[in-house]
Design an enzyme around this catalytic site. Structure first.
Site, short mmCIF file in Angstrom:
data_model
loop_
_atom_site.label_atom_id
_atom_site.label_comp_id
_atom_site.label_asym_id
_atom_site.label_seq_id
_atom_site.Cartn_x
_atom_site.Cartn_y
_atom_site.Cartn_z
N TRP A 1 63.90 35.99 29.67
CA TRP A 1 62.67 34.56 28.84
C TRP A 1 61.07 35.28 29.64
O TRP A 1 60.78 34.96 30.58
CB TRP A 1 63.80 33.88 30.36
CG TRP A 1 62.42 32.32 30.19
CD1 TRP A 1 61.78 31.72 30.77
CD2 TRP A 1 62.71 30.74 28.91
NE1 TRP A 1 60.90 30.67 30.01
CE2 TRP A 1 61.71 30.04 29.63
CE3 TRP A 1 63.83 31.09 27.98
CZ2 TRP A 1 61.87 29.47 28.74
CZ3 TRP A 1 63.53 29.66 26.90
CH2 TRP A 1 62.36 28.82 28.01
N ASN B 1 57.94 32.11 28.87
CA ASN B 1 57.04 30.56 28.30
C ASN B 1 56.09 31.48 28.05
O ASN B 1 54.86 32.35 27.49
CB ASN B 1 57.60 30.09 28.85
CG ASN B 1 58.03 29.38 30.19
OD1 ASN B 1 58.45 30.18 30.83
ND2 ASN B 1 57.10 28.33 30.57
N ASP B 2 55.51 29.91 29.17
CA ASP B 2 53.41 30.40 29.15
C ASP B 2 52.95 31.48 29.24
O ASP B 2 53.18 31.81 29.90
CB ASP B 2 53.26 28.96 29.73
CG ASP B 2 53.36 27.91 30.37
OD1 ASP B 2 54.45 27.32 28.69
OD2 ASP B 2 53.73 26.55 30.40
N GLN C 1 54.65 32.88 32.24
CA GLN C 1 55.63 32.69 32.66
C GLN C 1 56.80 33.86 32.19
O GLN C 1 57.06 33.89 31.17
CB GLN C 1 56.36 31.10 32.64
CG GLN C 1 54.96 30.37 32.68
CD GLN C 1 55.11 30.28 34.48
OE1 GLN C 1 55.91 29.24 35.07
NE2 GLN C 1 54.66 31.00 35.73
N SER D 1 52.93 27.79 36.06
CA SER D 1 51.56 27.74 35.13
C SER D 1 50.31 27.76 35.68
O SER D 1 50.35 27.24 37.39
CB SER D 1 51.36 27.20 33.71
OG SER D 1 52.37 28.10 33.07
N ARG E 1 50.35 20.03 38.05
CA ARG E 1 50.66 21.17 37.71
C ARG E 1 49.43 21.45 37.44
O ARG E 1 48.87 20.77 35.82
CB ARG E 1 51.71 21.96 37.53
CG ARG E 1 52.35 20.87 36.00
CD ARG E 1 53.83 21.57 35.43
NE ARG E 1 54.51 20.58 34.31
CZ ARG E 1 55.43 19.15 34.12
NH1 ARG E 1 55.35 19.12 35.95
NH2 ARG E 1 55.99 18.87 33.45
N ASP E 2 49.67 23.40 36.44
CA ASP E 2 48.97 23.63 35.48
C ASP E 2 46.95 23.69 35.42
O ASP E 2 46.64 23.57 34.98
CB ASP E 2 49.07 23.55 34.07
CG ASP E 2 50.60 23.63 34.07
OD1 ASP E 2 51.03 23.85 34.56
OD2 ASP E 2 51.13 22.52 32.98
N GLU F 1 50.40 18.54 30.12
CA GLU F 1 50.62 19.71 31.01
C GLU F 1 50.04 20.85 29.71
O GLU F 1 48.71 20.64 29.30
CB GLU F 1 51.93 20.18 30.13
CG GLU F 1 53.37 19.93 30.96
CD GLU F 1 54.76 20.24 30.56
OE1 GLU F 1 55.47 20.97 31.49
OE2 GLU F 1 54.71 20.88 28.91
#
Length: 548
Positions: free
Chosen positions: A26, A28-29, A45, A91, A154-155, A209
């Site tokens: 997997w 993602n970001d 990620q 992230s 977050r982030d 986000e």
């Protein structure tokens, strides 16, 4: 293009040739992309244990490149190992401090499931690939603010430094149903103080986000560093919502007051980087070519069973250069120029008339790995249909109800990508022109309804209006086709739509590409250029089994 360039497709039908993805599992970001000492770094990620997202196992994957095309895998930059991130390294961003020293700030999910902000530094600055990162022993440097839920913080963004010498970052959050961007300041990048007021707040949108905040030049396509603060720039504030869409605003930032004033308030019709499958985007300034580059996560649209069977999930978009349009109302995006390194077998022609209901196959290229640009000239605009006023705020609905098989007056016309020989499968990227209030509007659609014979996959349609005047301008389209991803740029990059598709017939050498016109009025292809795109060297383990 040689047969070996396409050989991997027989094992992994939907792996891509020139879009970034790890060999398996997997992703993602994108996190903390940067250019450091002439080397590009992409962190992302990553779940190293399988192709499904898990809340408590996220790592930072890491690859490096000398050209943003070919990528070299290196060890994970970070894994959840400490009390302040034991339940995941989420992230974050990279900032380059004075003395040419990069530092990561990232969200860790701590032992009490709280989202806190942490720092990490390269172990060896002499290592050109920065293979090892050391977490700051004083983490976390920013705790969850009072009144905020522990899982809603977050982030952190890339930092910028203002005239007072203090660093600033933004962290995404929410309070009740309101999205919030919190501003923090620091003199040393270690001790951070939250601003008394939120940097920006929007009622009723839910958590914010992956925020991004950066300047863009008002009179140049060149990018600028995050800390440029003067009258020659405007500032972009981007937010990601839980609907899986990235929205952005353009406005003015006052560094004296730490206040942001967008030209237009956020609504669901606010501009987006991309109107298709495109989320968690992150930009960075490239000092080598003085440009701002944008990358985003492009998620899968097939079933969880398919994901498990193929052993991987997620792509990164092809890197885009980004700048402010001349009208200063929107951003423009365009594939980075390095894609030319992969071009071969150019096909081009001019002044080809497409009568209503006609097709023209684009031969001589590998249609499953292609880059094509096409421009259309229109006449008889007075024949265009009137735009239903109820549709103006929902272009995606128009594209769904008036898909590529629905004949109109001026349009649909455009491209049929990843098409089978009998057109049973096709991904249509097309335009329609409507009359509105004495003028004209141009609609761009990406129609996946016939993209695959497979069931249990998402086959949606995407749509957005393009800010061009067909009375004055030609209507242009550029499309990158890469097996299971189709990225399209309308109006010179003013409107972008990314789609994921999973053909079963139009695969490898069986895929075909057409220009088409299904309107009653003819259109003229003023110019078309198309290329096969060679396979880049991107972390690909070609031995992965596939049971699709």
């Amino acid at each position: 293009m040689t047969d070996s360039d396409l050989a991997f497709s027989s094992k992994q039908l939907y792996r891509t040739a020139f879009h970034f993805q790890p060999p398996k599992n997997w992703m993602n970001d994108p996190n903390g992309p940067m250019c450091f000492n002439g080397v590009y770094h992409l962190f992302y990620q990553y779940n190293p244990y399988g192709p499904i997202f898990t809340f408590d196992q996220m790592h930072w994957g890491h690859s490096v490149s000398h050209d943003l095309i070919n990528w070299i895998p290196v060890d994970h930059a970070m894994a959840p190992t400490e009390p302040f991130d034991i339940n995941s390294c989420y992230s974050g961003s990279v900032t380059i401090l004075p003395g040419n020293k990069p530092v990561m700030m990232y969200t860790g999910v701590d032992s009490e499931k709280r989202q806190v902000q942490n720092l990490a530094f390269p172990k060896d600055l002499s290592d050109p690939y920065l293979r090892e990162w050391i977490k700051y022993t004083g983490n976390p440097v920013i705790e969850v603010p009072d009144g905020i839920q522990p899982g809603d913080f977050r982030d952190p963004t890339t930092a910028w430094v203002s005239e007072d010498g203090k660093w600033r970052i933004i962290v995404g959050s929410r309070k009740d149903k309101d999205g919030i961007a919190f501003l923090y300041r620091s003199e040393d990048f270690i001790s951070w103080t939250k601003s008394d007021s939120s940097f920006y707040k929007v009622a009723g949108i839910g958590i914010w986000e992956c925020p991004d905040f950066f300047p863009v030049s008002v009179d140049s396509k060149e990018g600028v560093d995050a800390s440029v603060l003067n009258s020659s720039v405007k500032h972009v504030l981007k937010l990601g919502l839980m609907d899986g869409k990235d929205y952005y605003m353009i406005g003015n930032y006052s560094y004296e007051k730490d206040n942001y004033a967008p030209q237009n308030e956020l609504t669901l019709t606010t501009p987006r980087f991309d109107h298709g499958k495109y989320y968690g985007s992150k930009s960075f300034f490239d000092p080598i070519k003085n440009r701002r580059i944008l990358i985003a996560w492009v998620n899968e649209c097939d079933s969880e069973a398919d994901v498990i069977a193929k052993g991987w999930s997620g792509l990164q978009s092809f890197p885009r250069s980004l700048w402010l349009d001349q009208n200063q109302k929107q951003l423009v995006q365009w594939p980075i120029e390095e894609i030319k390194m992969l071009h071969e077998n150019e096909v081009c022609f001019r002044n080809k008339k497409l009568e209503g209901g006609s097709l023209h196959e684009i031969l001589g290229i590998t249609a499953s790995q292609a880059d094509v640009t096409i421009s259309f000239k229109l006449s008889n605009l007075e024949e265009a249909e009137e735009l239903d006023p109820s549709w103006i705020d929902d272009p995606r609905l128009i594209c769904s109800e008036k898909d590529a098989s629905n004949k109109g007056k001026i349009g649909p016309f455009g491209l049929l990508a990843l098409a089978s020989h009998d057109l049973t499968e096709q991904t249509a990227i097309f335009f329609r022109v409507f009359q509105k209030n004495g003028g004209y509007v141009v609609l761009m659609c990406s129609d996946q309804s016939r993209s695959s014979t497979k069931n249990e996959i998402e086959k949606t349609s995407y749509g957005a209006f393009v800010d061009v005047d067909p009375q004055q301008d030609e209507i242009s389209l550029r499309t990158l086709i890469d097996h299971s991803i189709v990225e399209s740029f309308g109006g010179g990059g003013k409107t972008c739509i990314t789609a994921r598709v999973y053909p079963t017939l139009a695969i490898g050498n069986e895929a075909r590409l057409f220009a088409f016109n299904d309107g009653t009025e003819s259109v003229v292809i003023s110019e078309l250029s198309a290329w096969s795109v060679k396979k880049a060297l991107i972390n690909v383990d070609e031995t992965i089994s596939d049971t699709n």
